[in-house]
Design an enzyme around this catalytic site. Structure first.
Site, PDB file in Angstrom:
ATOM      1  NE  ARG A  33      -3.842  -2.392   0.191  1.00  0.00           N
ATOM      2  CZ  ARG A  33      -3.572  -3.496  -0.330  1.00  0.00           C
ATOM      3  NH1 ARG A  33      -2.488  -3.648  -1.039  1.00  0.00           N
ATOM      4  NH2 ARG A  33      -4.539  -4.510  -0.071  1.00  0.00           N
ATOM      5  CB  SER A  38      -9.666  -1.059   2.904  1.00  0.00           C
ATOM      6  OG  SER A  38     -10.080  -2.202   2.712  1.00  0.00           O
ATOM      7  CD  GLU A  94      -5.520   1.009   2.270  1.00  0.00           C
ATOM      8  OE1 GLU A  94      -6.501   1.032   1.435  1.00  0.00           O
ATOM      9  OE2 GLU A  94      -5.465  -0.149   2.786  1.00  0.00           O
TER      10      GLU A  94
END
Length: 347
Positions: A174, A247, A343
């Site tokens: 990520r 998410s 995120e």
């Protein structure tokens, strides 16, 4: 030397543009100056103007991975460079060139329609192609980094276009160099390398269970695509119905020793192998164990079907979202001694 008639038109400018429909959280934000970028060649002169006037600036694609403030001051670049085509092939791979403004899920569907396989596990992820490598999007055992050959971008430090190899992007879980240095490059085009020798990737638990239940031990790419869409639709809310950015927290990565210690306290802890000596923990499970699933705090809440997703119940602000996120982070830290990283990008 380019003639003036060959120069791309100046990007369309809209003052005080509302961005509620351009961020999947559905936040009531606006851009002081919104420039629509439809051609990479519009960037050099625009970025020179931005530099001369000392405007702050941001790039906005589909707004699927951002938390917007009420007002984005300065310049907001709306990345609308579209188009995709197969540019060449070699013995082992097919190379696909795609504009940064193309919708990601639409691209995945297009590749399957043209028998270009490999991206099917990444179906139904919201956002645009240009934003995908920044976060190194991933799902069901696949990351976009595995299929990127190179990236074309405008380097704001050298005021020149560059081509960056996969290694130059410094991809990680990520993460990428683009995320770590958000104002260095403006991504304009991605070149994907799709292998001709396709292999199904269905080891991820949700996919493995899905195909076990339907007794399909050799699924096609299109069947995997359909499965991923069904699984995601059951777990994650549609941003068109309830605002969210998918998410919200990264799955934390801890040492095998810390994971073993946690397993002694919490035998049902959900974890996955990561790099050597490390384990990836399921952030959604940690949050659920702290009692947040389905909880609401004013205009924001945690999705009732997936604790990893924070949702906007209608009139939330960035401050509301971050306040709930802080409560979750603190609770997980106290209970498990594990830090959760957000995120989405906070602008």
């Amino acid at each position: 030397m380019n003639c003036a008639k060959n120069a791309p038109p100046s990007p369309n400018l809209t003052l005080n543009l509302g961005l509620k429909s351009r961020n999947t959280f559905g936040l009531a934000a606006s851009a002081q100056r919104a420039f629509e970028i439809t051609d990479p060649e519009q960037l050099p002169s625009l970025m020179s103007e931005i530099s001369e006037k000392a405007w702050p600036w941001h790039v906005l694609g589909g707004g699927s991975n951002v938390i917007l403030p009420p007002t984005l001051s300065g310049a907001t670049l709306l990345m609308n460079i579209v188009g995709q085509e197969v540019t060449h092939q070699d013995e082992h791979n097919t190379y696909l060139t795609v504009g940064a403004g193309v919708n990601w899920h639409d691209l995945v569907a297009w590749t399957l329609e043209h028998e270009l396989l490999g991206l099917e596990n990444l179906a139904l992820i919201p956002g645009t192609v240009g934003a995908a490598p920044i976060q190194n999007i991933g799902a069901y055992g696949v990351e976009i980094a595995q299929y990127i050959d190179s990236v074309q971008a405008f380097d704001t430090q050298t005021n020149a276009f560059v081509t960056l190899s996969n290694a130059d992007c410094q991809f990680a879980y990520r993460d990428s160099d683009f995320k770590r240095n958000p104002h260095r490059y403006i991504l304009t085009t991605l070149i994907f390398k799709l292998p001709k020798a396709w292999q199904a990737r269905v080891q991820y638990a949700d996919l493995a269970n899905y195909f076990s239940e339907v007794n399909n031990q050799d699924p096609s790419a299109k069947e995997i695509f359909t499965a991923v869409c069904e699984i995601r639709s059951k777990k994650l809310p549609d941003p068109k119905v309830i605002g969210n950015a998918g998410s919200f927290f990264q799955n934390p990565i801890v040492s095998t020793e810390q994971c073993a210690s946690l397993l002694k306290q919490f035998p049902n802890l959900v974890s996955y192998p990561d790099t050597a000596g490390m384990k990836k923990l399921a952030a959604g499970w940690l949050i659920d164990q702290c009692g947040f699933k389905g909880q609401r705090l004013g205009e924001v809440g945690v999705y009732e079907k997936q604790a990893l997703v924070i949702v906007n119940h209608g009139n939330a602000t960035a401050a509301d979202i971050l306040a709930l996120a802080k409560q979750i982070q603190d609770a997980v830290q106290v209970k498990f001694g594990v830090s959760l990283d957000i995120e989405p990008n906070i602008l």
